[in-house]
Design an enzyme around this catalytic site. Structure first.
Site, mmCIF file in Angstrom:
data_model
loop_
_atom_site.group_PDB
_atom_site.id
_atom_site.type_symbol
_atom_site.label_atom_id
_atom_site.label_comp_id
_atom_site.label_asym_id
_atom_site.label_seq_id
_atom_site.Cartn_x
_atom_site.Cartn_y
_atom_site.Cartn_z
ATOM 1 N N TYR A 23 0.815 -1.404 -0.143
ATOM 2 C CA TYR A 23 0.061 0.145 0.024
ATOM 3 C C TYR A 23 1.093 1.355 0.013
ATOM 4 O O TYR A 23 1.924 1.498 0.672
ATOM 5 C CB TYR A 23 -0.681 -0.373 0.718
ATOM 6 C CG TYR A 23 -0.739 -0.316 2.824
ATOM 7 C CD1 TYR A 23 0.749 0.775 3.008
ATOM 8 C CD2 TYR A 23 -1.604 -0.374 3.256
ATOM 9 C CE1 TYR A 23 0.927 0.716 4.339
ATOM 10 C CE2 TYR A 23 -1.221 -0.505 5.304
ATOM 11 C CZ TYR A 23 0.016 0.019 5.174
ATOM 12 O OH TYR A 23 0.314 0.069 7.131
ATOM 13 N N GLU A 24 0.250 2.550 -0.489
ATOM 14 C CA GLU A 24 0.557 3.586 -0.709
ATOM 15 C C GLU A 24 1.866 3.780 -1.965
ATOM 16 O O GLU A 24 3.155 4.741 -2.183
ATOM 17 C CB GLU A 24 1.650 4.022 0.750
ATOM 18 C CG GLU A 24 0.675 4.222 2.227
ATOM 19 C CD GLU A 24 -0.830 4.586 1.885
ATOM 20 O OE1 GLU A 24 -0.615 6.275 1.068
ATOM 21 O OE2 GLU A 24 -1.999 5.034 2.149
ATOM 22 N N GLY A 25 1.732 3.028 -3.067
ATOM 23 C CA GLY A 25 2.491 2.124 -4.029
ATOM 24 C C GLY A 25 3.607 1.738 -3.284
ATOM 25 O O GLY A 25 4.576 1.793 -3.022
ATOM 26 N N GLN A 61 7.913 2.424 -6.793
ATOM 27 C CA GLN A 61 8.583 3.231 -6.057
ATOM 28 C C GLN A 61 10.379 3.074 -6.723
ATOM 29 O O GLN A 61 10.347 3.894 -7.013
ATOM 30 C CB GLN A 61 9.092 2.743 -4.482
ATOM 31 C CG GLN A 61 8.046 3.085 -3.206
ATOM 32 C CD GLN A 61 6.202 4.421 -3.248
ATOM 33 O OE1 GLN A 61 7.924 4.696 -3.962
ATOM 34 N NE2 GLN A 61 5.441 3.917 -3.530
#
Length: 567
Positions: free
Chosen positions: A425-427, A432
């Site tokens: 999650y969050e990328g 990244q």
């Protein structure tokens, strides 16, 4: 290293950071005593209020009852105590009811909160992060009203982006917002993977939501940012429904919701069609939060493994009593590897927090810009390897425990389950890696990378007199990383070939940071033999890993292309 020992190490690491000293020079009234008081208080509430929630909440989970999500019963009193004591506003602006302290200090506290109860803490993470978006882009009275309610914990917030066919690919978001003749915006669509999308701890939940406005262009440029409350101002339902909860591997104490919005009244935040750049004020904090979550779980796992290895007796001479397993060389190796990764991550997140503080608060615009470029380069690495280290250290702790670690008698199996999501999650990791390659190396022309090298070399120079051999080894790691960056920069015309090496470049960046922070551990160790050993090991591991990363960028594309689906 228990909660109080973690406090001591965080403060020691902050004191070794030149960036932190610059932050303290700018913050009126901030000194070592105040910093210690804040982080010690965070340790106290973590150990005594939050930690007792962790196991029972994992066992109880969350459920939907009469159309609302019910969280574990003990959460309600814990939320009232946690929010009531001001922990949501450590680094929030004072004019909104926050304490205005540095983000680096908040990060030191966050690692304690997440060490204790990561699932509970996810609500606070999104809620406090939303305040910074509202402060930067919302108009009055929404800016003040919502921020103050969020910081007291009376209301809460989510980050509401993902959709069934648009997770990381935000250009495909289909949720729509339309403005009526009376000027009111209304949102219709579906969102998924929304942590605390619904719950019964606060009567009002504000969703920081991306939606497409009218006939706006496709892609991310057509997205606008809205605050969508679950209730109207008079307390009536606002067309926001949690349709179901996801059944997950871990984080059972945190409800992950599939949400439906039907003509829900919404407040436009900032400019039309500029939603994603505005939301980055929240995403930025959510990424360092993810790093802190990983660090908290890593440090907790390490401490359990150290204690167990000192108490568990097995092996030794057959004619003698069994010895603690930490007497065995292979167990010592495993513990040292866990410690080197965990402590370096802790040091790195504190450094990143100070860099973000300087990017926001330094009076010199040029200094703010320099630190913003550095933070943009460091954030993808912190987010990914915070998650990786949390999971890896929990897995290694289970290995130390043996079969006992695979049972629910010990919490390390929960730490493993809870940590697995952190690199997703969050990328996710691949996102990244591509961000680091495309934006930070190519688009930004390596501005953040150059600043990173300057800061790292300054620390190397300062350590040469006392730790010359390890300083030289750290410089070698950095030099090879920079050379890899040059090589990938020269491959911009061969985009696909370079992208095959993006993950290796991300890992190489972590090797360089690990060596940097390993050198810092050595410099602050004083008479702490374990800390010094962890730093030495991290530099040596980074020296090996950087060579492996460079080699991985040179693997021919035909090793991968066969897995491209045709048709």
């Amino acid at each position: 290293m228990g909660f109080s020992e973690q406090v001591n190490l965080s403060l020691r690491l902050l004191d070794a950071s030149p960036a932190w000293h610059r932050v303290c020079e700018l913050a009126e009234g901030l000194d070592e005593d105040l910093s210690r008081q804040v982080v010690l208080a965070a340790a106290d509430i973590s150990e005594n209020l939050l930690l007792p929630l962790n196991g029972p909440a994992d066992a109880a989970g969350c459920r939907i009852e009469n159309g609302r999500v019910k969280v574990p019963d003990a959460y309600h009193a814990a939320w009232a105590g946690f929010a009531g004591d001001g922990w949501l506003g450590i680094d929030a602006p004072e004019d909104l009811g926050g304490q205005g302290l540095p983000l680096a200090l908040q990060a030191a506290c966050q690692m304690l909160f997440d060490r204790a109860a990561i699932a509970f803490g996810m609500l606070g993470g999104a809620t406090r992060s939303a305040v910074f978006v509202l402060d930067a882009h919302a108009e009055e009275p929404h800016r003040s009203l919502w921020s103050e309610k969020l910081l007291t914990g009376e209301w809460s917030a989510t980050i509401c982006i993902s959709e069934p066919d648009a997770g990381s690919d935000l250009g495909r978001v289909r949720t729509k917002a339309e403005q009526g003749a009376d000027g009111t915006w209304r949102v219709t669509g579906n969102k998924c993977w929304i942590s605390y999308g619904d719950h019964d701890m606060t009567p009002r939940i504000g969703h920081m939501l991306l939606a497409r406005t009218g006939d706006a262009a496709s892609g991310t440029r057509g997205l606008s940012l809205f605050l969508v409350p679950n209730t109207t101002d008079d307390g009536a339902p606002n067309g926001v429904t949690a349709e179901r909860l996801e059944e997950k591997l871990g984080l059972h104490g945190s409800p992950t919701c599939v949400m439906r919005f039907e003509e829900a009244e919404a407040i436009l935040i900032g400019k039309l069609n500029n939603g994603l750049p505005q939301l980055f004020a929240m995403i930025e904090r959510m990424r360092i939060l993810t790093g802190c979550q990983g660090a908290g779980l890593a440090l907790a796992s390490l401490d359990l493994a150290l204690a167990y290895a000192a108490e568990r007796k097995q092996g030794g001479a057959p004619a003698e009593p069994p010895v603690p397993i930490n007497r065995h060389a292979d167990v010592q190796r495993q513990l040292a590897e866990m410690a080197s990764r965990s402590y370096c991550l802790q040091a790195f997140l504190l450094e990143l927090g100070a860099v973000l503080d300087l990017s926001a608060k330094h009076p010199d615009a040029a200094v703010r810009a320099e630190n913003a470029d550095l933070a943009a380069f460091l954030l993808p690495i912190a987010k990914n390897f915070g998650g990786f280290t949390g999971f890896d250290t929990a897995s290694r702790a289970i290995q130390i425990f043996g079969g006992a670690g695979y049972t629910r008698e010990w919490p390390v199996e929960q730490y493993l389950r809870d940590a697995r999501i952190l690199t997703i999650y969050e990328g996710a990791t691949g996102m990244q890696a591509l961000d680091l390659l495309h934006r930070r190396l190519w688009k930004d022309e390596g501005k953040g990378l150059k600043i990173f090298a300057e800061r790292m070399r300054a620390d190397i120079a300062a350590a040469e007199a006392a730790h010359g051999g390890y300083a030289a080894q750290t410089e070698s790691v950095l030099s090879r990383f920079l050379a890899l960056g040059v090589s990938l920069t020269e491959q911009q015309a061969e985009r696909a070939k370079a992208e095959y090496g993006a993950d290796a470049f991300l890992n190489a960046a972590w090797s360089a940071i690990s060596a940097w922070m390993g050198l810092r551990l050595i410099t602050v160790a004083d008479d702490n033999a374990q800390l010094a050993a962890a730093g030495r090991l991290r530099i040596r591991e980074a020296d090996i890993a950087i060579g492996e990363s460079v080699a991985r960028t040179q693997i021919p594309a035909d090793c991968f292309e066969a897995f491209r689906e045709e048709g």
